[in-house]
Design an enzyme around this catalytic site. Sequence first.
Site, PDB file in Angstrom:
ATOM      1  N   HIS A 228       0.560  -1.227   0.123  1.00  0.00           N
ATOM      2  CA  HIS A 228      -0.014   0.134  -0.102  1.00  0.00           C
ATOM      3  C   HIS A 228       0.911   1.392  -0.006  1.00  0.00           C
ATOM      4  O   HIS A 228       0.259   2.294  -0.584  1.00  0.00           O
ATOM      5  CB  HIS A 228      -0.920  -0.130   1.266  1.00  0.00           C
ATOM      6  CG  HIS A 228      -2.229  -1.160   0.733  1.00  0.00           C
ATOM      7  ND1 HIS A 228      -1.891  -2.286   1.129  1.00  0.00           N
ATOM      8  CD2 HIS A 228      -3.214  -0.801  -0.009  1.00  0.00           C
ATOM      9  CE1 HIS A 228      -3.023  -2.870   0.370  1.00  0.00           C
ATOM     10  NE2 HIS A 228      -3.736  -1.950  -0.029  1.00  0.00           N
ATOM     11  N   GLU A 470     -12.150  -9.599  -5.943  1.00  0.00           N
ATOM     12  CA  GLU A 470     -10.759  -9.806  -5.759  1.00  0.00           C
ATOM     13  C   GLU A 470     -10.359 -11.171  -5.108  1.00  0.00           C
ATOM     14  O   GLU A 470      -9.331 -11.328  -4.681  1.00  0.00           O
ATOM     15  CB  GLU A 470     -10.131  -8.694  -5.204  1.00  0.00           C
ATOM     16  CG  GLU A 470     -10.690  -8.396  -3.772  1.00  0.00           C
ATOM     17  CD  GLU A 470     -10.397  -6.972  -3.155  1.00  0.00           C
ATOM     18  OE1 GLU A 470      -9.239  -6.405  -3.457  1.00  0.00           O
ATOM     19  OE2 GLU A 470     -11.176  -6.525  -2.145  1.00  0.00           O
ATOM     20  N   ASP A 494      -5.303  -7.946  -5.389  1.00  0.00           N
ATOM     21  CA  ASP A 494      -5.555  -9.132  -4.624  1.00  0.00           C
ATOM     22  C   ASP A 494      -6.088 -10.586  -5.599  1.00  0.00           C
ATOM     23  O   ASP A 494      -5.530 -11.624  -5.235  1.00  0.00           O
ATOM     24  CB  ASP A 494      -6.582  -9.031  -3.563  1.00  0.00           C
ATOM     25  CG  ASP A 494      -5.919  -8.433  -2.723  1.00  0.00           C
ATOM     26  OD1 ASP A 494      -5.043  -8.803  -1.970  1.00  0.00           O
ATOM     27  OD2 ASP A 494      -6.458  -7.095  -2.083  1.00  0.00           O
ATOM     28  N   CYS A 541      -9.950  -1.601 -11.079  1.00  0.00           N
ATOM     29  CA  CYS A 541      -9.156  -0.753 -10.298  1.00  0.00           C
ATOM     30  C   CYS A 541      -7.655  -1.348  -9.919  1.00  0.00           C
ATOM     31  O   CYS A 541      -7.271  -0.340  -9.050  1.00  0.00           O
ATOM     32  CB  CYS A 541      -9.961  -0.112  -9.049  1.00  0.00           C
ATOM     33  SG  CYS A 541     -10.251  -1.599  -7.701  1.00  0.00           S
TER      34      CYS A 541
HETATM   35  C1  PEP Z   1      -7.001  -4.621  -5.340  1.00  0.00           C
HETATM   36  O1  PEP Z   1      -6.929  -5.581  -4.782  1.00  0.00           O
HETATM   37  O2  PEP Z   1      -6.513  -4.740  -6.692  1.00  0.00           O
HETATM   38  C2  PEP Z   1      -7.260  -3.678  -4.858  1.00  0.00           C
HETATM   39  C3  PEP Z   1      -7.632  -2.508  -5.691  1.00  0.00           C
HETATM   40  O3  PEP Z   1      -7.396  -3.382  -3.400  1.00  0.00           O
HETATM   41  P1  PEP Z   1      -6.245  -3.277  -2.913  1.00  0.00           P
HETATM   42  O4  PEP Z   1      -4.770  -2.981  -3.676  1.00  0.00           O
HETATM   43  O5  PEP Z   1      -6.195  -1.901  -2.073  1.00  0.00           O
HETATM   44  O6  PEP Z   1      -5.987  -4.221  -1.724  1.00  0.00           O
HETATM   45 MG    MG Z   2      -7.522  -5.562  -2.723  1.00  0.00          MG
END
Ligand code: PEP
Ligand code: MG
Length: 618
Positions: A228, A470, A494, A541
Amino acid sequence: MPYVKVPAIATDKAAVGVGSSSAADVATPSSTAVENRAMILGVAASAGLARGPAFICRCDESVVVPRRAVADAEVPQEIEKLEAALRAADGELRVLQSQIQQRSGNAEAAIFAAQAEMLHDPMLRKEITQRCLRSKINVEAAVSDAAEKLTAAFNQIDDPVFRERAADVRDVARRLLGHLLHHEETTIRDLPAGSIIVARELLPSLAASLDQNKVRGLVAERGGATAHAVILARSLGIPTVIHADGATQRIKPNDHLIVDGLAGRVFINPTADIQREYDRLQVDLDARRNALKDLIDVPAVTSDGVAIKLNANVGKVADAAMAAAFGAEGIGLYRTEFAFFAHAQFPTEEQQYQVYRTAADHVRPGNVVIRTLDVGSDKLLPYFPLPAEANPSLGRRGTRLLLGHPQILRTQLRAILRLSATHPVSLLFPMIGGVEEFIAARAAVESTKEELRREGQPFNAGILIGAMIETPSAAVTARWIAREADFLSIGSNDLVQYLLTTDRTSMEMAAYYEPLHPAVIQSLKFVLDAAAAEGKAVSLCGEIAGNPAYTALLLGLGVTSFSVAPGEILEIKRVVCSLSMAAARQLAARVLAAGTIAEVKACLGVADRCGEAAAHPV
Ligand code: PEP
Ligand code: MG
């Protein structure tokens, strides 16, 4: 000239993760010119070049506290040292509070107000001074022992309010020790403008304090390309190199660094030749970026007239401002975790409301998809201790976790629903494992609406509620989830991790974390078709959405709504405008017939990771 070719050098490390492509229009410094003994080869995680003095961040390391006996006569001196440290820490916290308030608003500044208050807590002061007086130990050891005792006591009480106090005590003790031991690098917030942060690991809590006006680049020894803090760095456009082995040992404070976030290299006190090579590259990059700026007001439409939605992924209010600056239609994914990382305890409903509103104001009248808190696994809040699990990424996380803590969920839902009265917002639930979980989450929204109705609080009764796809189970049951949800959002970060059983944060497993694996592509197609069959909107996303090398394939598979880091919007728009949907569909058909990663890459013209031609978008 969209890409920068990475010079070939012998290595088993490669620039991985986001942004790899085979196209190469801007040449980087030649291999010979960049061969240099003072270079660390890592992994490119956020594109761009940065130069500046090194700031070695030891925020993730525990402080070594000296311990010695003191004579009676020395005790008053020790107490005097404590008073001086308390005053210095207090002044520092007040300055930080007002700086963060100006930059990010009240909610983010509250962490420092709470810590300043703690400094004046008589219980803390008494614990420390009693130890100096009775046990006759130096004040640094007394601070450390007192903090340990108080945190242990708070942690034993089965009440989250007290556990929050424990986290405060630890933070305050750390700051005091920083002053007592005269550590120059007390916190990440002390760094001079224009610095390059060098850390062992970019912890999620560090992400909340990143300020792109101060931080020019990031170098970390550990962490994955989709961790993150790295995602945040990318969204802020901060060039980042991860897996830079031994960086905190080899780099000294104020060493002059070049961070090459295109090729994954860090140069320590580079020679004049190297500097000249990078001057030239910088000129090319700037020219490229300026050319892209002309696209801000151009609609994202393929050459055969299909309009594509380009939204932004944001984590902080500052990202929302960037999203607006790069012409995002709206926010396709608002990761609310960062608003929680910025606090020493759970932010209140009002604090959350204010933060979400400020972000929504930036992109108004664009829509904001606000994702409920997604913690657990690699994203942990210091004030929300979770029971130890053998496999945390297969344990309590995201929506599952929140459904088990209805009070935390309810507070967040109230803040988001209240905002929906005045701003176009949607709700998104992360890490949905199947239809039942989504139905339970939806029921929580309905009961929160009922509560607001009773109180006479306005909200949008028709707010759209989406499910993130995901996990493999959600992908396989996407059709049924789509019947219950208003929209779907594919989280490929994920999804790749769980489909390929490969830790997204692990360098050792990076070669297996392959978004172009046929299993990933078939799953994307399956989910896109499921949403279409149910007539529901679907957006992508995850980080693959922001990689221009994948855009044609994704369009051909049926993605017409992308949510990407703000700094990636224009590059994706450029590719979208240059492609025809018909050609994209033909490409996707060829890729869908491929059974191996190598075949997929051959269709896309993307080199293998360990090959020589890996290239990165500017
Ligand atoms: C993902 O898993 O692609 C996602 C957008 O969520 P994060 O990266 O915040 O886990
Ligand atoms: Mg995710």
